[in-house]
Design a protein around this motif. Structure first.
Motif, short mmCIF file in Angstrom:
data_model
loop_
_atom_site.label_atom_id
_atom_site.label_comp_id
_atom_site.label_asym_id
_atom_site.label_seq_id
_atom_site.Cartn_x
_atom_site.Cartn_y
_atom_site.Cartn_z
N SER A 120 38.51 -2.83 39.18
CA SER A 120 38.78 -2.07 40.41
C SER A 120 39.78 -0.93 40.19
O SER A 120 39.97 -0.09 41.06
CB SER A 120 39.28 -3.00 41.51
N ARG A 121 40.43 -0.91 39.03
CA ARG A 121 41.40 0.16 38.75
C ARG A 121 41.13 0.83 37.40
O ARG A 121 41.99 0.83 36.51
CB ARG A 121 42.82 -0.43 38.72
N PRO A 122 39.97 1.37 37.21
CA PRO A 122 39.70 2.03 35.92
C PRO A 122 40.55 3.29 35.78
O PRO A 122 40.86 3.95 36.78
CB PRO A 122 38.21 2.37 36.00
N ASN A 123 40.92 3.61 34.55
CA ASN A 123 41.62 4.88 34.36
C ASN A 123 40.56 5.99 34.18
O ASN A 123 39.36 5.72 34.12
CB ASN A 123 42.61 4.82 33.18
N ARG A 124 41.06 7.23 34.07
CA ARG A 124 40.13 8.36 34.01
C ARG A 124 39.17 8.24 32.83
O ARG A 124 37.99 8.51 32.95
CB ARG A 124 40.94 9.66 33.93
N SER A 125 39.69 7.80 31.67
CA SER A 125 38.80 7.68 30.50
C SER A 125 37.71 6.66 30.74
O SER A 125 36.57 6.84 30.31
CB SER A 125 39.57 7.24 29.26
N GLU A 126 38.09 5.57 31.39
CA GLU A 126 37.08 4.53 31.65
C GLU A 126 36.01 5.02 32.63
O GLU A 126 34.83 4.69 32.51
CB GLU A 126 37.76 3.25 32.18
N ILE A 127 36.44 5.83 33.59
CA ILE A 127 35.47 6.39 34.54
C ILE A 127 34.53 7.34 33.79
O ILE A 127 33.30 7.28 33.94
CB ILE A 127 36.19 7.14 35.69
N ILE A 128 35.11 8.20 32.96
CA ILE A 128 34.29 9.16 32.21
C ILE A 128 33.31 8.42 31.31
O ILE A 128 32.12 8.77 31.26
CB ILE A 128 35.19 10.13 31.41
#
Ligand code: FES
Ligand code: FES
Length: 155
Positions: A120-128
């Motif tokens: 539920s709290r991915p960082n930007r790299s994980e989203i990308i």
């Protein structure tokens, strides 16, 4: 090979159908269940426009045979709205201007939802990384990433 009768669940509703041996899940969803949110673009597994969630994982529905989803739990973009309210990702995509032509949007949102279901709290790299194989010709991805981040910040 003959048609086979199978059951699975789509957006919390049980479906039982006779399916053709080589019928893809995308064909079943769009042509037989009239769930046209998942789009057919490449039809080859390359673009992600047809992404739906099968047993909590994002899946390219143009690549999977419907026979393979027997007893599976399937989520499509049509199932995200609850009690007349858009899902937070749908709202964020609209508010952040992450939708232009909209062709990639259902697949992009289902991929993002699958990520948020796991983390539920991915960082930007994980989203990308999560959306990296969903192609968008219009937005340049920045607003899509911001929309997903916006939802995380409100969780
Ligand atoms: S239509 Fe399925 S990946 Fe492009
Ligand atoms: S909004 Fe047009 S392809 Fe993504």
């Amino acid at each position: 090979m003959r048609n086979r009768k199978i059951s699975f669940t789509v957006n919390n509703e049980k479906v039982t159908l006779h399916v053709r041996p080589y019928e893809t899940l995308l064909e079943t969803l769009r042509e037989r269940l009239l769930l046209t949110g998942a789009k057919e673009a490449c039809g080859l597994g390359s673009c992600g426009a047809c992404t739906v969630i099968v047993n909590r994982k994002p899946v390219r529905s143009c690549l999977i045979l419907t026979l393979e989803v027997e007893d599976a739990i399937i989520e499509t973009i049509e199932g995200l709205k609850k009690n007349g309210n858009l899902h937070p990702l749908q709202k964020a995509f609209m508010e952040k201007g992450a939708v232009q032509c909209g062709f990639c949007t259902p697949g992009m949102i289902m991929t993002a939802k699958s990520l948020l279901d796991r983390n539920s709290r991915p960082n930007r790299s994980e989203i990308i990384e999560a959306i990296s194989s969903n192609l968008c010709r219009c937005t340049g991805y920045k607003k899509i990433i911001e929309a997903v981040e916006d939802v995380c910040s409100k969780e």
